[in-house]
Design a protein around this motif. Structure first.
Motif, PDB file in Angstrom:
ATOM      1  N   LYS A  38       1.021  -1.121  -0.095  1.00 40.82           N
ATOM      2  CA  LYS A  38       0.048   0.107   0.051  1.00 40.82           C
ATOM      3  C   LYS A  38       0.924   1.198   0.000  1.00 40.82           C
ATOM      4  CE  LYS A  38      -3.665  -2.246   2.412  1.00 40.82           C
ATOM      5  NZ  LYS A  38      -4.579  -2.371   3.755  1.00 40.82           N
ATOM      6  N   ILE A  39       1.752   1.345   0.883  1.00 36.56           N
ATOM      7  CA  ILE A  39       2.802   2.364   0.704  1.00 36.56           C
ATOM      8  C   ILE A  39       3.642   2.725  -0.315  1.00 36.56           C
ATOM      9  CG2 ILE A  39       4.925   3.445   2.094  1.00 36.56           C
ATOM     10  CD1 ILE A  39       4.023   2.118   4.731  1.00 36.56           C
ATOM     11  N   ARG A  40       3.927   1.445  -0.852  1.00 37.82           N
ATOM     12  CA  ARG A  40       4.703   1.653  -2.339  1.00 37.82           C
ATOM     13  C   ARG A  40       3.759   2.352  -3.547  1.00 37.82           C
ATOM     14  NH1 ARG A  40       7.689  -3.226  -5.724  1.00 37.82           N
ATOM     15  NH2 ARG A  40       8.520  -1.627  -7.433  1.00 37.82           N
ATOM     16  N   GLY A  41       2.496   1.738  -3.437  1.00 37.23           N
ATOM     17  CA  GLY A  41       1.513   2.109  -4.564  1.00 37.23           C
ATOM     18  C   GLY A  41       0.958   3.411  -4.303  1.00 37.23           C
ATOM     19  N   LEU A  42       1.002   4.178  -3.104  1.00 38.86           N
ATOM     20  CA  LEU A  42       0.789   5.520  -2.823  1.00 38.86           C
ATOM     21  C   LEU A  42       1.855   6.289  -2.994  1.00 38.86           C
ATOM     22  CD1 LEU A  42      -1.267   5.016   0.332  1.00 38.86           C
ATOM     23  CD2 LEU A  42      -2.192   5.665  -1.794  1.00 38.86           C
ATOM     24  N   ASP A  43       3.095   5.961  -2.866  1.00 43.24           N
ATOM     25  CA  ASP A  43       4.273   6.445  -3.097  1.00 43.24           C
ATOM     26  C   ASP A  43       4.689   6.679  -4.294  1.00 43.24           C
ATOM     27  OD1 ASP A  43       4.902   7.118  -0.459  1.00 43.24           O
ATOM     28  OD2 ASP A  43       6.457   5.740  -0.070  1.00 43.24           O
ATOM     29  N   ALA A  44       3.955   5.753  -5.361  1.00 41.15           N
ATOM     30  CA  ALA A  44       4.451   5.642  -6.656  1.00 41.15           C
ATOM     31  C   ALA A  44       3.585   6.674  -7.361  1.00 41.15           C
ATOM     32  CB  ALA A  44       4.176   4.243  -7.257  1.00 41.15           C
ATOM     33  N   GLY A  45       2.519   7.055  -6.716  1.00 43.39           N
ATOM     34  CA  GLY A  45       1.697   8.003  -7.206  1.00 43.39           C
ATOM     35  C   GLY A  45       0.047   7.876  -7.212  1.00 43.39           C
ATOM     36  N   ALA A  46      -0.332   6.770  -6.874  1.00 44.05           N
ATOM     37  CA  ALA A  46      -1.598   6.482  -6.734  1.00 44.05           C
ATOM     38  C   ALA A  46      -2.509   7.148  -5.713  1.00 44.05           C
ATOM     39  CB  ALA A  46      -1.914   5.000  -6.342  1.00 44.05           C
ATOM     40  N   ASP A  47      -3.854   7.679  -6.019  1.00 42.54           N
ATOM     41  CA  ASP A  47      -4.423   8.531  -5.207  1.00 42.54           C
ATOM     42  C   ASP A  47      -5.171   7.987  -4.267  1.00 42.54           C
ATOM     43  OD1 ASP A  47      -4.368  11.190  -6.714  1.00 42.54           O
ATOM     44  OD2 ASP A  47      -5.187   9.975  -8.242  1.00 42.54           O
ATOM     45  N   ASP A  48      -5.363   6.252  -4.292  1.00 38.96           N
ATOM     46  CA  ASP A  48      -5.855   5.645  -3.565  1.00 38.96           C
ATOM     47  C   ASP A  48      -5.611   4.210  -3.762  1.00 38.96           C
ATOM     48  OD1 ASP A  48      -7.627   4.625  -1.662  1.00 38.96           O
ATOM     49  OD2 ASP A  48      -9.424   5.452  -2.308  1.00 38.96           O
ATOM     50  N   TYR A  49      -5.797   3.344  -2.678  1.00 36.31           N
ATOM     51  CA  TYR A  49      -5.305   1.786  -2.964  1.00 36.31           C
ATOM     52  C   TYR A  49      -6.461   0.993  -2.277  1.00 36.31           C
ATOM     53  CZ  TYR A  49      -2.092  -2.052  -2.631  1.00 36.31           C
ATOM     54  OH  TYR A  49      -1.247  -3.191  -2.866  1.00 36.31           O
ATOM     55  N   VAL A  50      -7.026   0.130  -3.091  1.00 35.95           N
ATOM     56  CA  VAL A  50      -8.253  -0.705  -2.503  1.00 35.95           C
ATOM     57  C   VAL A  50      -7.900  -2.219  -2.735  1.00 35.95           C
ATOM     58  CG1 VAL A  50     -10.726  -1.201  -2.778  1.00 35.95           C
ATOM     59  CG2 VAL A  50      -9.731   1.113  -3.384  1.00 35.95           C
ATOM     60  N   THR A  51      -8.044  -2.894  -1.773  1.00 36.69           N
ATOM     61  CA  THR A  51      -7.524  -4.286  -1.943  1.00 36.69           C
ATOM     62  C   THR A  51      -8.863  -5.122  -2.115  1.00 36.69           C
ATOM     63  OG1 THR A  51      -7.755  -4.785   0.505  1.00 36.69           O
ATOM     64  CG2 THR A  51      -5.692  -4.041  -0.139  1.00 36.69           C
ATOM     65  N   LYS A  52      -8.735  -6.228  -2.963  1.00 39.49           N
ATOM     66  CA  LYS A  52      -9.712  -7.243  -3.562  1.00 39.49           C
ATOM     67  C   LYS A  52      -9.841  -8.182  -2.003  1.00 39.49           C
ATOM     68  CE  LYS A  52      -8.194  -7.143  -8.156  1.00 39.49           C
ATOM     69  NZ  LYS A  52      -7.589  -7.770  -9.297  1.00 39.49           N
ATOM     70  N   PRO A  53     -11.066  -8.552  -1.855  1.00 41.64           N
ATOM     71  CA  PRO A  53     -12.304  -8.239  -2.478  1.00 41.64           C
ATOM     72  C   PRO A  53     -12.821  -6.773  -1.910  1.00 41.64           C
ATOM     73  CG  PRO A  53     -12.807  -9.557  -0.788  1.00 41.64           C
ATOM     74  CD  PRO A  53     -11.454  -9.711  -0.988  1.00 41.64           C
ATOM     75  N   PHE A  54     -13.413  -6.000  -2.792  1.00 43.68           N
ATOM     76  CA  PHE A  54     -14.104  -4.767  -2.227  1.00 43.68           C
ATOM     77  C   PHE A  54     -15.284  -4.628  -2.750  1.00 43.68           C
ATOM     78  CE2 PHE A  54     -12.044  -4.352  -6.291  1.00 43.68           C
ATOM     79  CZ  PHE A  54     -12.826  -3.693  -7.188  1.00 43.68           C
ATOM     80  N   SER A  55     -16.283  -3.726  -2.193  1.00 46.56           N
ATOM     81  CA  SER A  55     -17.606  -3.655  -2.679  1.00 46.56           C
ATOM     82  C   SER A  55     -17.759  -2.555  -3.505  1.00 46.56           C
ATOM     83  CB  SER A  55     -18.472  -3.272  -1.494  1.00 46.56           C
ATOM     84  OG  SER A  55     -18.309  -1.864  -0.993  1.00 46.56           O
TER      85      SER A  55
END
Length: 178
Positions: A38-55
């Protein structure tokens, strides 16, 4: 954006998208749920990080939140260039020049500096920073803000190990001293 793509990983795609367009909204949807991912994804520039499964409802709410932030009125151009200690900061160019060396600023570094500059001299809480810039709710283990502060200090502070410009307000957040 999924992290596990066939030819290239999602982190690389995200970083490339950010270089190409700093304002395109990016949500990572992935099965990887470790905090480091999650940290790596947000640091790469993602605005949000959602893990599967999600509604679907949660995803739609997160999309709406990103669009709310994306429609913010940008700061006045006068605030885009300023001197911060030994550093010349140009937010519109996403760069800092210190000691004759130019350093690029990521989208989130620019937004963090902009927020701290708007509130110069006043403490800004980690919770507020997370909400306003990343659209995230604060958790006790979320170190995103702290990681970005460390990066900014390396780029603007005269002595990053002894900060004089971006100060920690212990137990609360950070403040910019101008």
């Amino acid at each position: 954006l999924d992290l596990m793509l066939p030819d290239i990983n999602g982190y690389q795609v995200c970083e490339e998208l950010r270089r190409w367009n700093a304002f395109v909204p990016i949500i990572m949807l992935t099965a990887r749920s470790q905090e480091i991912d999650k940290i790596r994804g947000l640091d790469a520039g993602a605005d949000d990080y959602v893990t599967k499964p999600f509604s679907v409802g949660e995803l739609i709410a997160r999309i709406r939140a990103i669009f709310r932030r994306a429609t913010r009125v940008p700061s006045e151009p006068a605030h885009e260039r300023f001197t911060l200690g030994p550093a010349d900061v140009d937010l519109s160019a996403h760069s800092v020049t210190k000691d004759g060396q130019k350093h690029d600023l990521s989208f989130y570094e620019v937004e963090l500096l902009r927020l701290l500059r708007e509130r110069a001299g006043q403490p800004v809480s980690r919770d507020e920073i997370l909400q306003k810039i990343w659209g995230l709710e604060a958790t006790t283990t979320n170190r995103t803000v702290d990681n970005f502060i460390v990066k900014l200090r390396r780029k603007v502070e005269p002595s990053p190990e002894k900060p004089a410009l971006i100060l920690t307000v212990y137990g609360y957040g950070y403040k910019l001293v101008v």
